[in-house]
Design an enzyme around this catalytic site. Sequence first.
Site, PDB file in Angstrom:
ATOM      1  CG  ASP A  18      29.038  13.370  92.520  1.00  0.00           C
ATOM      2  OD1 ASP A  18      30.243  13.172  92.732  1.00  0.00           O
ATOM      3  OD2 ASP A  18      28.366  12.678  91.728  1.00  0.00           O
ATOM      4  CE  LYS A 104      30.706  10.327  91.081  1.00  0.00           C
ATOM      5  NZ  LYS A 104      29.547  10.652  90.243  1.00  0.00           N
ATOM      6  CB  CYS A 143      26.655   9.869  93.322  1.00  0.00           C
ATOM      7  SG  CYS A 143      26.530   9.870  91.516  1.00  0.00           S
TER       8      CYS A 143
END
Length: 196
Positions: A18, A104, A143
């Site tokens: 990310d 995701k 994450c």
Amino acid sequence: MSPEAAFPAPGDALIVVDVQNDFLPGGALAVARGDEVIAPLNRWARAFADAGLPVFATRDWHPADHCSFKAQGGPWPPHCVAGTPGAAFASSLKLPPATQIISKATTPGQDAYSGFGGTDLRERLRKAGVQRVIVGGLATDYCVLNTVLDARKAGFEVLVPESAVRAVDVQPGDGARALERMKQAGAKIVPDGASR
Ligand code: VGL
Ligand code: ZN
């Protein structure tokens, strides 16, 4: 020999978590000093590419009405809406051309902090013969944490270079506690002094 001197080796994969504009300073859900992960990740990515080893990049890829956003009762401001500039990878992040992108939390009703959540990342790693993953990116306490815990559950060895992660720290110390949880789960945390 320092741990990373043996890296990368056959059976290793890099997972970049990310590193998207909305998580960088100035972004919608900015992680303090989040931009500092980019230089070390670029070095890791080049080392993996040069060795012909796989690189994966996860991205938060939410619909505009995602359940994690405050308007829907979630904890976060809107961020990483699919296709928007905020959802794009940082422009200074140098991902090798063969990087496999894992999107995701792409549906309104489900969140996924982990790159393994609702994706085929596990199968892709297995198919590539991966046994050990190096995980870096944003954010340590969300994450990265959940991706690392799922990687351990799936049986992969996990290495986390401290230089390559930064935390949201909603509560002070969240990032440090997340690293401790990763360690408890069997991940190896490589301290800054030992890392590139
Ligand atoms: C993340 C909060 C909300 C992350 C994603 O990438 O760590 N954090 N969505
Ligand atoms: Zn999100």
